[in-house]
Write an enzyme that holds these catalytic residues in place. Structure first.
Site, PDB file in Angstrom:
ATOM      1  N   PRO A  16       0.824  -1.225   0.000  1.00 29.01           N
ATOM      2  CA  PRO A  16       0.000   0.000   0.000  1.00 29.01           C
ATOM      3  C   PRO A  16       0.849   1.263   0.000  1.00 29.01           C
ATOM      4  O   PRO A  16       1.011   1.928   1.014  1.00 29.01           O
ATOM      5  CB  PRO A  16      -0.793  -0.132   1.307  1.00 29.01           C
ATOM      6  CG  PRO A  16       0.130  -0.895   2.211  1.00 29.01           C
ATOM      7  CD  PRO A  16       0.864  -1.865   1.326  1.00 29.01           C
ATOM      8  N   ALA A  18       1.725   4.985  -0.515  1.00 26.77           N
ATOM      9  CA  ALA A  18       1.025   6.272  -0.563  1.00 26.77           C
ATOM     10  C   ALA A  18       1.394   7.036  -1.822  1.00 26.77           C
ATOM     11  O   ALA A  18       2.576   7.156  -2.172  1.00 26.77           O
ATOM     12  CB  ALA A  18       1.368   7.100   0.674  1.00 26.77           C
ATOM     13  N   CYS A 100       4.972   3.042   8.400  1.00 24.22           N
ATOM     14  CA  CYS A 100       5.299   4.168   7.518  1.00 24.22           C
ATOM     15  C   CYS A 100       6.407   5.023   8.137  1.00 24.22           C
ATOM     16  O   CYS A 100       6.276   5.502   9.261  1.00 24.22           O
ATOM     17  CB  CYS A 100       4.073   5.027   7.251  1.00 24.22           C
ATOM     18  SG  CYS A 100       4.435   6.463   6.194  1.00 24.22           S
ATOM     19  N   ASN A 200       8.464  -8.264   3.262  1.00 22.05           N
ATOM     20  CA  ASN A 200       8.440  -7.062   2.431  1.00 22.05           C
ATOM     21  C   ASN A 200       9.809  -6.395   2.434  1.00 22.05           C
ATOM     22  O   ASN A 200      10.451  -6.289   3.466  1.00 22.05           O
ATOM     23  CB  ASN A 200       7.359  -6.116   2.976  1.00 22.05           C
ATOM     24  CG  ASN A 200       7.294  -4.783   2.262  1.00 22.05           C
ATOM     25  OD1 ASN A 200       7.200  -3.740   2.899  1.00 22.05           O
ATOM     26  ND2 ASN A 200       7.334  -4.773   0.954  1.00 22.05           N
ATOM     27  N   GLY A 201      10.231  -5.955   1.246  1.00 24.34           N
ATOM     28  CA  GLY A 201      11.478  -5.204   1.142  1.00 24.34           C
ATOM     29  C   GLY A 201      12.427  -5.776   0.108  1.00 24.34           C
ATOM     30  O   GLY A 201      12.736  -6.973   0.132  1.00 24.34           O
ATOM     31  N   GLY A 224       6.680  -3.682  -3.258  1.00 21.49           N
ATOM     32  CA  GLY A 224       6.467  -2.248  -3.184  1.00 21.49           C
ATOM     33  C   GLY A 224       7.113  -1.555  -4.364  1.00 21.49           C
ATOM     34  O   GLY A 224       6.614  -1.601  -5.488  1.00 21.49           O
ATOM     35  N   ARG A 225       8.263  -0.932  -4.122  1.00 21.81           N
ATOM     36  CA  ARG A 225       8.922  -0.130  -5.159  1.00 21.81           C
ATOM     37  C   ARG A 225       9.309  -0.949  -6.388  1.00 21.81           C
ATOM     38  O   ARG A 225       9.427  -0.407  -7.486  1.00 21.81           O
ATOM     39  CB  ARG A 225      10.157   0.547  -4.565  1.00 21.81           C
ATOM     40  CG  ARG A 225       9.831   1.624  -3.528  1.00 21.81           C
ATOM     41  CD  ARG A 225      11.089   2.095  -2.811  1.00 21.81           C
ATOM     42  NE  ARG A 225      11.710   1.017  -2.061  1.00 21.81           N
ATOM     43  CZ  ARG A 225      13.002   0.953  -1.758  1.00 21.81           C
ATOM     44  NH1 ARG A 225      13.808   1.925  -2.165  1.00 21.81           N
ATOM     45  NH2 ARG A 225      13.487  -0.059  -1.059  1.00 21.81           N
TER      46      ARG A 225
END
Length: 321
Positions: A16, A18, A100, A200-201, A224-225
């Site tokens: 998720p 932002a 976050c 994650n990561g 994510g990225r």
């Protein structure tokens, strides 16, 4: 994988992010095989006070099932009220952001700052879990800094207070996104709880995804990225992890087609004015490493209409044949 009674068809999830993982991007990633998505984080305080933007962030597309609604805040009662209001948007899961690292979030009591207040974090999980009937999950980090690594403690507290799954980003808040992800801390969290753990990561390709699973024994992975300008990564990971196949690299023509498809979706949901401004950020990733990418990014920054982007995409593809 199951999160309580919610079945995730594959263990490859979209994070998720932002300002990135809006409805358009989530739907695009689902079309390439993302098994689970989560909304951009929503302020519990703002949402309960009727903030329009918060409501818009929670709108889910027809293909988003299962999907989670992510909220952040530091008041158990307000977080519980926000979770109940989220049910109007029909998510299958409520996700609590405790990871976050952004200063405007973490320095105001939300996000990763809750890792410095384990008791409050536990109270928030308990309040939200008791307020809704759907599963509640928590996203955390390794810790606040290298002197305060407490992901295991937070994970145990979350499970004790009703969480049905934990996502762990293997960096501290102070690291932000620098340095390398710590697989060991994710593995320790996995060993310390009985609920599913999502790693994650630094997952950017088939090898890093396999490494995360191998090193941590986590139940699922969250991208994510690595998905920025690269939504087909989900298709590649499903083929590699599920079928032991390595798909051919995506060509520049397909990259430009997908970029245009992505921006068109944003236009559909937000209008051309907003979409063309958001296109500047996304296009930087879609054109990364292409011949003339720096000049293209500068040009994209001046575009006002989708037709202009179409013309530029055609030129980028032609010059990178």
């Amino acid at each position: 994988m199951k999160i309580k009674d919610v079945e995730i068809k594959n263990g490859i999830c979209l994070a998720p992010m932002a300002g990135i993982a809006d409805r358009a991007f989530r739907e695009l990633c689902i079309s390439y095989g993302a098994g689970y998505t989560v909304t951009e984080m929503v302020s519990a305080k703002g949402f309960t006070m009727g903030d329009k933007k918060s409501r818009e962030l929670l709108i889910l597309g027809e293909t988003e099932n299962p999907a989670g609604a992510q909220i952040f805040g530091d008041d158990p009662e307000i977080m519980a009220k926000a979770a109940v209001k989220c049910l109007e948007y029909k998510p299958q899961i409520i996700d609590i952001n405790m990871g976050c690292p952004a200063p405007k979030i973490a320095m105001n009591g939300g996000g990763a700052s809750l890792m410095k207040k384990p008791e409050l974090a536990g109270e928030i999980v308990k309040a939200v879990s008791q307020a809704v009937s759907i599963p509640v999950t928590v996203k955390i980090r390794k810790g606040w800094d290298n002197d305060n690594i407490n992901a295991v403690e937070l994970a145990r507290l979350a499970e004790k207070n009703g969480a049905s799954a934990i996502t762990v980003h293997g960096r501290t808040r102070m690291q932000m996104y620098s340095g390398n992800v710590d697989y060991d801390i994710i593995a320790k969290v996995k060993q310390s709880v009985s609920i599913p753990v999502i790693g994650n990561g630094d997952i950017r390709d088939e090898q890093s995804a396999a490494l995360m699973l191998e090193k941590t024994n986590c139940d699922a992975i969250m991208i994510g990225r690595g998905a920025l300008g690269n939504p087909w990564l989900f298709k590649r990971l499903n083929a590699y992890l599920g079928e032991c196949r390595v798909l051919p690299e995506v060509g520049v023509n397909e990259k430009m087609i997908v970029m245009l498809r992505h921006i068109k979706k944003i236009i559909d949901y937000k209008g051309e004015y907003t979409a063309m401004r958001e296109a500047r950020h996304h296009a930087a990733y879609y054109t990364k490493a292409l011949r003339g990418s720096a000049a293209f990014r500068r040009e994209i920054g001046q575009l006002e209409r989708f037709e202009q982007l179409e013309e530029l995409a055609y030129r980028i593809a032609k010059e990178n044949e």
